[in-house]
Write a protein that holds these residues in place. Structure first.
Motif, mmCIF file in Angstrom:
data_model
loop_
_atom_site.group_PDB
_atom_site.id
_atom_site.type_symbol
_atom_site.label_atom_id
_atom_site.label_comp_id
_atom_site.label_asym_id
_atom_site.label_seq_id
_atom_site.Cartn_x
_atom_site.Cartn_y
_atom_site.Cartn_z
ATOM 1 N N THR A 134 66.832 38.917 51.218
ATOM 2 C CA THR A 134 65.758 38.409 52.057
ATOM 3 C C THR A 134 64.483 39.083 51.576
ATOM 4 O O THR A 134 64.509 40.216 51.083
ATOM 5 N N TYR A 193 64.660 30.791 40.583
ATOM 6 C CA TYR A 193 64.157 32.043 40.007
ATOM 7 C C TYR A 193 65.004 32.454 38.814
ATOM 8 O O TYR A 193 66.182 32.110 38.706
ATOM 9 N N PHE A 208 65.746 29.830 45.905
ATOM 10 C CA PHE A 208 65.289 30.459 47.137
ATOM 11 C C PHE A 208 64.490 29.481 47.976
ATOM 12 O O PHE A 208 63.973 28.482 47.492
ATOM 13 N N ASP A 209 64.420 29.805 49.257
ATOM 14 C CA ASP A 209 63.562 29.101 50.202
ATOM 15 C C ASP A 209 62.457 30.073 50.580
ATOM 16 O O ASP A 209 62.697 31.280 50.704
ATOM 17 N N VAL A 210 61.270 29.546 50.769
ATOM 18 C CA VAL A 210 60.152 30.393 51.159
ATOM 19 C C VAL A 210 59.420 29.750 52.322
ATOM 20 O O VAL A 210 59.264 28.531 52.377
ATOM 21 N N GLN A 211 59.019 30.588 53.268
ATOM 22 C CA GLN A 211 58.204 30.142 54.385
ATOM 23 C C GLN A 211 56.869 30.873 54.260
ATOM 24 O O GLN A 211 56.831 32.113 54.175
ATOM 25 N N VAL A 212 55.783 30.114 54.230
ATOM 26 C CA VAL A 212 54.437 30.663 54.092
ATOM 27 C C VAL A 212 53.708 30.382 55.401
ATOM 28 O O VAL A 212 53.498 29.221 55.770
ATOM 29 N N GLU A 250 55.645 41.840 48.018
ATOM 30 C CA GLU A 250 56.770 41.562 48.903
ATOM 31 C C GLU A 250 57.907 42.531 48.613
ATOM 32 O O GLU A 250 58.001 43.072 47.515
ATOM 33 N N LEU A 268 54.772 35.972 54.012
ATOM 34 C CA LEU A 268 55.823 35.334 53.224
ATOM 35 C C LEU A 268 57.185 35.776 53.744
ATOM 36 O O LEU A 268 57.401 36.968 53.993
ATOM 37 N N THR A 269 58.093 34.819 53.878
ATOM 38 C CA THR A 269 59.483 35.108 54.220
ATOM 39 C C THR A 269 60.342 34.319 53.251
ATOM 40 O O THR A 269 60.116 33.126 53.061
ATOM 41 N N LYS A 270 61.306 35.002 52.608
ATOM 42 C CA LYS A 270 62.155 34.338 51.611
ATOM 43 C C LYS A 270 63.627 34.583 51.884
ATOM 44 O O LYS A 270 64.008 35.623 52.418
ATOM 45 N N HIS A 311 62.871 25.621 44.722
ATOM 46 C CA HIS A 311 62.325 26.825 44.109
ATOM 47 C C HIS A 311 63.478 27.570 43.444
ATOM 48 O O HIS A 311 64.449 27.936 44.112
#
Length: 166
Positions: free
Chosen positions: A73, A154, A39-43, A95, A62-64, A152
């Motif tokens: 998403t 999971y 996953f990609d995450v934007q903090v 989330e 948080l946006t994933k 990242h």
């Protein structure tokens, strides 16, 4: 006489409990599944509500984007204390992930709690009970975040009522 009566009552209670345990229906075996991916995450920093106790407190959105066995998403909020400057800290987050898992669509919420210090990092991420919607209603599980350099990854161990073993 009082001690003898108490002993008899305790014995009767113990026999009653033992009988109830023996007579209880067998527990249903849980079918656990394992989903894996990356996953990609934007903090994104957000302003704290009210006055912060000190500058080590922070809040983030948080946006994933998840890929792999769970395609979803995610959107959530995180609160943290401490940080990279001190080398120690903690965070909590909630989330909601929305997407598809094992051919089923819906959403569910995850609860995060983590700590970090000189001895390492510890994270606990679990599905919020009764948070599943759509085909994911009733989902339970544990989500693990793994790091492979900048990636990242999971692993999501879950059970879902009605899901077949595979």
């Amino acid at each position: 006489m009082k001690n003898a009566t108490t002993a008899c009552l305790c014995l009767a209670l113990a026999v009653s409990l033992a009988t109830a345990v023996i007579a209880a229906p067998p527990a249903q075996e849980k079918t656990m599944h394992l989903a894996k991916g990356e996953f990609d995450v934007q903090v994104t920093p957000r302003e704290l509500d009210g006055a912060a106790p000190d500058e080590t407190f922070s809040r983030f959105a948080l946006t994933k984007q998840l890929r792999g066995d769970l395609v979803a998403t995610g959107a959530g909020q995180m609160l943290a204390a401490g940080g990279p400057q001190s080398g120690a800290g903690a965070y909590v987050a909630i989330e909601r992930l929305t997407g598809s898992l094992d051919g089923k669509t819906g959403s569910f919420a995850l609860q995060h709690r983590g700590t970090m210090d000189a001895t390492g990092m510890e994270m606990h991420i679990t599905v919020v009970p009764e948070s599943g919607t759509g085909d994911l209603k009733g989902i339970r599980g544990t989500f693990r975040i793994l790091f492979d350099g900048p990636k990242h990854l999971y692993e999501f161990e879950y059970e879902l009522p009605g899901a077949e073993t595979h």
